[in-house]
Design an enzyme around this catalytic site. Structure first.
Site, PDB file in Angstrom:
ATOM      1  N   SER A 166       0.832  -1.191   0.000  1.00  0.00           N
ATOM      2  CA  SER A 166       0.000   0.000   0.000  1.00  0.00           C
ATOM      3  C   SER A 166       0.874   1.252   0.000  1.00  0.00           C
ATOM      4  O   SER A 166       1.635   1.483   0.938  1.00  0.00           O
ATOM      5  CB  SER A 166      -0.907   0.016   1.247  1.00  0.00           C
ATOM      6  OG  SER A 166      -1.390   1.309   1.510  1.00  0.00           O
ATOM      7  N   SER A 205      -0.212   4.257   0.363  1.00  0.00           N
ATOM      8  CA  SER A 205      -0.724   5.129   1.417  1.00  0.00           C
ATOM      9  C   SER A 205      -0.147   4.758   2.780  1.00  0.00           C
ATOM     10  O   SER A 205       0.281   5.629   3.539  1.00  0.00           O
ATOM     11  CB  SER A 205      -2.250   5.076   1.461  1.00  0.00           C
ATOM     12  OG  SER A 205      -2.810   5.563   0.272  1.00  0.00           O
ATOM     13  N   LYS A 235     -14.321   2.500  -4.548  1.00  0.00           N
ATOM     14  CA  LYS A 235     -14.396   3.958  -4.709  1.00  0.00           C
ATOM     15  C   LYS A 235     -15.804   4.450  -5.041  1.00  0.00           C
ATOM     16  O   LYS A 235     -16.151   5.593  -4.739  1.00  0.00           O
ATOM     17  CB  LYS A 235     -13.416   4.432  -5.790  1.00  0.00           C
ATOM     18  CG  LYS A 235     -11.959   4.395  -5.357  1.00  0.00           C
ATOM     19  CD  LYS A 235     -11.065   5.054  -6.392  1.00  0.00           C
ATOM     20  CE  LYS A 235      -9.632   5.132  -5.924  1.00  0.00           C
ATOM     21  NZ  LYS A 235      -8.769   5.888  -6.854  1.00  0.00           N
ATOM     22  N   ASP A 241     -18.687  18.283  -3.815  1.00  0.00           N
ATOM     23  CA  ASP A 241     -19.255  18.522  -5.147  1.00  0.00           C
ATOM     24  C   ASP A 241     -18.412  17.912  -6.267  1.00  0.00           C
ATOM     25  O   ASP A 241     -18.944  17.283  -7.186  1.00  0.00           O
ATOM     26  CB  ASP A 241     -19.413  20.028  -5.394  1.00  0.00           C
ATOM     27  CG  ASP A 241     -20.541  20.629  -4.570  1.00  0.00           C
ATOM     28  OD1 ASP A 241     -21.390  19.850  -4.071  1.00  0.00           O
ATOM     29  OD2 ASP A 241     -20.579  21.867  -4.412  1.00  0.00           O
ATOM     30  N   GLY A 269      -7.556   3.284 -21.655  1.00  0.00           N
ATOM     31  CA  GLY A 269      -8.300   2.640 -20.577  1.00  0.00           C
ATOM     32  C   GLY A 269      -9.569   3.399 -20.238  1.00  0.00           C
ATOM     33  O   GLY A 269      -9.628   4.628 -20.363  1.00  0.00           O
ATOM     34  N   GLY A 281     -12.137   2.761 -13.662  1.00  0.00           N
ATOM     35  CA  GLY A 281     -12.388   3.772 -12.637  1.00  0.00           C
ATOM     36  C   GLY A 281     -11.326   4.842 -12.557  1.00  0.00           C
ATOM     37  O   GLY A 281     -11.621   5.997 -12.225  1.00  0.00           O
ATOM     38  N   ALA A 282     -10.079   4.486 -12.873  1.00  0.00           N
ATOM     39  CA  ALA A 282      -8.988   5.459 -12.789  1.00  0.00           C
ATOM     40  C   ALA A 282      -9.167   6.605 -13.770  1.00  0.00           C
ATOM     41  O   ALA A 282      -8.614   7.693 -13.580  1.00  0.00           O
ATOM     42  CB  ALA A 282      -7.651   4.762 -13.040  1.00  0.00           C
ATOM     43  N   TYR A 303       3.368   3.768 -11.225  1.00  0.00           N
ATOM     44  CA  TYR A 303       4.558   4.381 -10.624  1.00  0.00           C
ATOM     45  C   TYR A 303       5.616   3.351 -10.226  1.00  0.00           C
ATOM     46  O   TYR A 303       6.705   3.721  -9.763  1.00  0.00           O
ATOM     47  CB  TYR A 303       4.166   5.213  -9.391  1.00  0.00           C
ATOM     48  CG  TYR A 303       3.567   4.403  -8.264  1.00  0.00           C
ATOM     49  CD1 TYR A 303       4.360   3.893  -7.242  1.00  0.00           C
ATOM     50  CD2 TYR A 303       2.207   4.136  -8.221  1.00  0.00           C
ATOM     51  CE1 TYR A 303       3.817   3.146  -6.207  1.00  0.00           C
ATOM     52  CE2 TYR A 303       1.647   3.388  -7.200  1.00  0.00           C
ATOM     53  CZ  TYR A 303       2.465   2.900  -6.202  1.00  0.00           C
ATOM     54  OH  TYR A 303       1.919   2.144  -5.179  1.00  0.00           O
ATOM     55  N   GLY A 306       3.142   8.156 -12.182  1.00  0.00           N
ATOM     56  CA  GLY A 306       2.068   8.561 -11.284  1.00  0.00           C
ATOM     57  C   GLY A 306       2.477   8.825  -9.847  1.00  0.00           C
ATOM     58  O   GLY A 306       1.616   9.085  -9.000  1.00  0.00           O
TER      59      GLY A 306
END
Length: 250
Positions: free
Chosen positions: A14, A16, A65, A77, A129, A132-133, A212, A233
């Site tokens: 991960s 993150s 997501k 928003d 592609g 979702g990205a 990345y 990325g």
């Protein structure tokens, strides 16, 4: 103790967790931790709060997501327009109840990583592609006034979508921004890349790869060989993570 974390399915490595754990260590935030919450189903999401009463903020990754949205009390928003959430702010109210607000910091990360690469010539983009990205990418391109088409491998084509076989020298002559929004080229499958005619790229082209790892993908190498400007990325990830931290602590 303040617990931050990432919700996803099978997380493995991960970004993150590594980013925030290092940040906490560097800044001496000893009462902070970052945890990976692997969920077999988004229905398990409420259990996170039942088992952890000091959750301070969450990130959200695939495949949740979009699935996370019905669990939130409010959605920013921009995130609503994109239709995807990657950051959740935890607001503790006076009555002790939690209010959850969703944000999409990929928007901020992508815009501020891509913009420095653009000049007057780059007016059209090709997105590789349609997963979702690509949602945040499309939103930012529209915001920047850049027209786009997306290359799809799906059976059904939607608006502004084409087949990879339709990518030729004429299309690349106009579409000077090319964004890889697929996982192709990600470690360990570093010898893969999208099948496009790289020989028609020029020094006017900008190639942005959401991948990345590795630092330089085959997609990027093929672009550099033709003189194109390239970027991976990683900066986008750093920027979106810092934006999430700002949201959690604002």
């Amino acid at each position: 103790m303040k617990t931050y974390g990432l919700i996803g399915h099978r997380l493995g490595y991960s970004f993150s967790k590594g980013f925030f754990t290092e940040k906490f260590e560097k800044e001496g935030l000893k009462e902070h931790e970052y945890v990976n919450f692997e969920l077999d189903s988004i229905d398990e999401f409420p259990e996170i709060f039942e088992k952890n009463d000091h959750i301070a903020g969450l990130n959200c990754t695939i495949p949740y997501k979009q699935q996370i949205m019905p669990f939130l009390d409010e959605i920013d928003d921009e995130a609503a327009k994109v239709g995807a959430i990657n950051t959740i702010k935890i607001i503790r109210q006076a009555d002790g109840k939690l209010k959850l607000k969703g944000f999409n910091t990929d928007i901020y990360g992508f815009e501020n990583s891509l913009k420095p690469m653009l000049g007057d010539k780059q007016k059209k983009a090709l997105i590789l592609g349609t997963g979702g990205a690509s949602k945040a990418i499309k939103y930012i391109l529209e915001k920047l006034g850049i027209a786009y088409v997306s290359a799809s491998i799906e059976a059904e084509l939607f608006d502004n979508e084409i087949r990879y076989e339709q990518i030729d020298s004429e299309l690349l002559k106009d579409h000077l921004v090319i964004i890889n929004a697929t996982p192709l080229g990600t470690f360990p499958k570093v010898d893969t890349c999208a099948n496009i005619p790289y020989e028609h790229l020029t020094a006017d082209h900008v190639l942005f790869d959401l991948v990345y790892n590795p630092e330089e993908t085959l997609f990027m190498k093929k672009g550099k060989e033709q003189g194109a400007a390239v970027k991976n990325g990683l900066e986008m990830l750093h920027l979106q993570a810092l934006k999430a931290w700002e949201i959690w602590n604002s």
